[in-house]
Design a protein around this motif. Structure first.
Motif, short mmCIF file in Angstrom:
data_model
loop_
_atom_site.label_atom_id
_atom_site.label_comp_id
_atom_site.label_asym_id
_atom_site.label_seq_id
_atom_site.Cartn_x
_atom_site.Cartn_y
_atom_site.Cartn_z
N GLU A 298 0.85 -1.20 0.00
CA GLU A 298 0.00 0.00 0.00
C GLU A 298 0.89 1.25 0.00
OE1 GLU A 298 -2.80 0.22 3.27
OE2 GLU A 298 -3.56 2.17 2.63
N LEU B 80 0.85 -13.09 -1.01
CA LEU B 80 -0.38 -12.32 -0.85
C LEU B 80 -0.63 -11.87 0.60
CD1 LEU B 80 -2.66 -14.10 -3.46
CD2 LEU B 80 -1.29 -12.01 -3.70
N HIS B 81 0.42 -11.54 1.32
CA HIS B 81 0.24 -10.75 2.54
C HIS B 81 0.22 -9.28 2.09
CE1 HIS B 81 1.65 -14.12 5.45
NE2 HIS B 81 0.33 -14.09 5.31
N TYR C 219 1.50 -6.41 -1.41
CA TYR C 219 0.76 -6.22 -2.68
C TYR C 219 -0.46 -5.31 -2.61
CZ TYR C 219 -3.42 -9.05 -1.81
OH TYR C 219 -4.62 -9.50 -1.36
N PHE C 220 -0.83 -4.80 -1.44
CA PHE C 220 -2.07 -4.00 -1.37
C PHE C 220 -2.01 -2.73 -2.22
CE2 PHE C 220 -3.83 -5.62 2.99
CZ PHE C 220 -4.36 -6.73 2.36
N ILE D 148 -11.74 -8.90 -9.45
CA ILE D 148 -12.96 -8.59 -8.68
C ILE D 148 -13.03 -7.08 -8.39
CG2 ILE D 148 -12.04 -9.10 -6.38
CD1 ILE D 148 -14.68 -10.24 -5.55
N ILE E 289 2.28 -18.66 4.14
CA ILE E 289 1.48 -18.94 2.94
C ILE E 289 2.46 -19.08 1.77
CG2 ILE E 289 -0.56 -17.70 3.81
CD1 ILE E 289 0.21 -15.37 1.96
N LEU F 169 -17.34 1.85 -4.98
CA LEU F 169 -16.18 0.98 -5.19
C LEU F 169 -15.22 1.47 -6.28
CD1 LEU F 169 -17.78 -2.53 -4.53
CD2 LEU F 169 -16.51 -1.04 -2.96
N HIS F 170 -15.05 2.79 -6.39
CA HIS F 170 -13.89 3.30 -7.11
C HIS F 170 -12.74 3.37 -6.09
CE1 HIS F 170 -16.38 5.20 -10.58
NE2 HIS F 170 -15.95 4.01 -10.89
N TYR G 211 -11.83 3.46 -1.46
CA TYR G 211 -11.82 2.28 -0.57
C TYR G 211 -10.56 1.41 -0.62
CZ TYR G 211 -12.53 -1.50 -3.93
OH TYR G 211 -12.34 -2.44 -4.90
N PHE G 212 -9.60 1.70 -1.50
CA PHE G 212 -8.44 0.80 -1.60
C PHE G 212 -7.62 0.72 -0.30
CE2 PHE G 212 -7.81 0.90 -6.55
CZ PHE G 212 -8.80 -0.05 -6.70
N ILE H 23 -8.75 -2.54 3.15
CA ILE H 23 -8.20 -3.85 3.48
C ILE H 23 -6.90 -3.70 4.28
CG2 ILE H 23 -7.08 -4.08 1.19
CD1 ILE H 23 -8.50 -6.97 3.30
N GLY H 24 -6.11 -2.69 3.97
CA GLY H 24 -4.87 -2.46 4.72
C GLY H 24 -5.14 -1.99 6.14
N ALA I 190 -20.87 -5.60 -3.00
CA ALA I 190 -19.69 -6.37 -3.45
C ALA I 190 -18.47 -6.16 -2.56
CB ALA I 190 -19.34 -5.99 -4.88
N ASP J 244 -17.23 -9.19 -0.50
CA ASP J 244 -16.54 -10.24 -1.27
C ASP J 244 -15.09 -9.85 -1.54
OD1 ASP J 244 -18.96 -11.64 -1.42
OD2 ASP J 244 -19.56 -10.55 -3.22
N ILE J 245 -14.89 -8.57 -1.81
CA ILE J 245 -13.53 -8.06 -2.08
C ILE J 245 -12.66 -8.21 -0.83
CG2 ILE J 245 -12.20 -5.97 -2.60
CD1 ILE J 245 -14.57 -5.14 -4.44
N ILE K 166 -11.98 -12.17 -0.22
CA ILE K 166 -11.03 -12.85 -1.12
C ILE K 166 -9.59 -12.50 -0.72
CG2 ILE K 166 -11.04 -11.10 -2.96
CD1 ILE K 166 -10.88 -13.27 -5.03
N GLN K 167 -9.41 -11.27 -0.23
CA GLN K 167 -8.05 -10.86 0.17
C GLN K 167 -7.67 -11.47 1.53
OE1 GLN K 167 -6.89 -6.71 -1.44
NE2 GLN K 167 -9.10 -6.61 -1.18
N ALA L 283 -6.81 -15.11 0.84
CA ALA L 283 -5.50 -15.28 0.19
C ALA L 283 -4.36 -15.15 1.19
CB ALA L 283 -5.33 -14.27 -0.93
N ALA L 284 -4.58 -14.31 2.21
CA ALA L 284 -3.54 -14.09 3.24
C ALA L 284 -3.66 -15.11 4.36
CB ALA L 284 -3.65 -12.68 3.80
N ASP L 285 -4.67 -16.00 4.28
CA ASP L 285 -4.97 -16.95 5.35
C ASP L 285 -5.14 -16.21 6.69
OD1 ASP L 285 -5.49 -19.42 6.45
OD2 ASP L 285 -3.38 -19.85 6.88
N THR L 286 -5.85 -15.09 6.63
CA THR L 286 -6.06 -14.27 7.83
C THR L 286 -7.49 -14.42 8.32
OG1 THR L 286 -4.42 -12.62 7.15
CG2 THR L 286 -6.12 -11.88 8.69
#
Lengths: 305, 305
Positions: free
Chosen positions: A40, A64-65, A69-70, A102, A145, B64-65, B69-70, B73-74, B95, B98-99, B102-103, B106-109
């Protein structure tokens, strides 16, 4: 010699801080710009370092931590908005492309440039790209991972023919190809001139290896043997060897042991835990094992030589 | 009066710049912290402004532009890493969950705190949260993809009983409840004291509305009528009215027209196009239509009064 440079955009670990951005770095070789990891804020780190994101051709994502890659989706979105049309190559864990798709779909964004994605393969040392000047290889490291390290190596290339020889004998294209492929030259008077007298000796191809995040992992040594520059994560001091093991990270001493056993030219430490303000103790510990060690600090640059 | 404050963390538009972060702002009321939009880098903007992300209870995402919101997740990942266990409420387009999932997958968090997600409904003015002190409402605005505005209003609350009355008559809990519900008070000697003599007059509930990204959209006026403070996007100067329309954005004059027609207390302009270094011309244009207008600059703060 063609400059082969590494610029550190961020070498912090999972929790970002104001003075240390999370993982991202840029490798520059003969006009080719390779971004390795993209935490990020990487697009802002590029701006701070006055590097145009438009010039990036390849992006390698280790795992993908989020601290690796964020920032990718934001970087790609910005490239779209500022009108990029040139393709960009992204190499990363297979799930990465779904994560990008997505988010692009939610924004109803169709990128104006081709995004060429190549999933990484967890099985051994693999060539993922072979270009005119550089080859990229991936190899698995040991993390919580699936995670990959990367080796980027310049091409051996053909030898150059000495300009004095060209001026004197004016060889035709066929003769040039023969000399470049290693043949000797026979002059009109029958004199045989040995190949090594008319070509420049090639220096061995330079290479850079990136190993983060990983626990101490000896199989790496074979993959990265003899690289000129090795970036190896050093999240902790050696007093936290147990914590490093449990979290699949390394200590600075372990990074130095890998560097020593792989006989690399120089070691760069990075991915420092946010608990460390002063990084000199990590450096000192590593240098006891492998003296030619340095710290990857945000904004610092290194020649691969 | 309980402080009700807005802090601007970023008011730039899609392409981030070094001096203007993309959309994020924090509304603070009586210990409750509401984050509105969360562009890439918002967690760093919070740090720069010395605001602990741990104190955020609610996060509202308008659309969701990526420039809205990017960074979510961080931020959530960092809260997980630093050990948050308190629930966090996220309101956003369907949506979004879901975003996030999926993240995280992927990080197994597995987040250490409950993430309570409420999808926004595109149909009209809706209450999305009703708490002890604040109510949140969402309403659709007019953009290229489904987008919502938000209205945050303090509760009317019960009136306070004057301390002189309490000291003199020492009312029991039942009497206090009766007075707070509007009844008069009958003293032991039969004297009737009128309710408005023993209670503080309530000021009307204060409110804040957030409208970005949107084209000029008159249906907004009904939703935001009379709010104390309105943030309305003003991506362009009025000479780009056509471009604003085509990109589903507004000009500063259009923002001022909405503010005027909705009879709001004060207007804040934001979401400025990166083409503008000097924002004063946008402000001046808007002030001709609606004088009590100000610029939302990164790091600026406003009282809702």
């Amino acid at each position: 010699m063609i400059p082969f440079k590494l610029k550190i955009l961020g070498a912090g670990s999972a929790i970002p801080s104001l003075h240390r951005a999370a993982s991202a770095q840029l490798l520059q070789y003969n006009g080719s710009n390779v971004l390795i990891d993209c935490a990020e804020g990487t697009q802002m780190q590029l701006k701070k370092n006055k590097i145009s994101a438009m010039r990036i051709d390849h992006i390698l994502i280790s795992h993908l931590h989020g601290d690796h890659y964020f920032g990718l989706i934001g970087l790609l979105s910005s490239l779209h908005l500022i009108g990029r049309t040139q393709p960009i190559h992204v190499y990363g864990p297979p799930a990465l492309i779904d994560i990008l798709h997505i988010q692009l779909k939610a924004a109803d964004t169709k990128l104006r440039f081709p995004l060429i994605f190549q999933p990484l393969d967890s099985d051994g040392f693999k060539c993922v790209y072979s270009g005119k000047y550089l080859d990229f290889f991936s190899f698995p490291v040991l993390h919580r991972i699936p995670t990959w390290g990367f080796l980027i190596r310049e091409k051996s290339g053909e030898p150059n023919i000495k300009s004095e020889f060209v001026a004197k004998y004016q060889p035709n294209p066929e003769t040039i190809r023969a000399i470049k492929s290693g043949e000797n030259f026979t002059a009109d008077d029958g004199e045989i001139i040995h190949n090594n007298q008319i070509t420049h000796t090639l220096s061995p191809p330079r290479s850079y290896a990136y190993c983060t995040d990983t626990a101490y992992f000896e199989p790496l040594i074979e993959y990265i043997k003899g690289v000129n520059l090795l970036y190896h994560e050093a999240t902790f001091m050696s007093k936290f060897t147990e914590e490093a093991k449990n979290t699949f990270h390394s200590t600075s001493v372990q990074a130095a042991e890998i560097a020593k056993k792989a006989n690399v030219g120089k070691l760069l430490l990075g991915h420092f835990s946010s608990r460390y303000n002063d990084l000199n103790p990590l450096l000192a510990e590593a240098q006891e094992v492998f003296p030619n060690t340095d710290l990857a600090l945000d904004g610092s640059a290194f020649e691969i030589e």
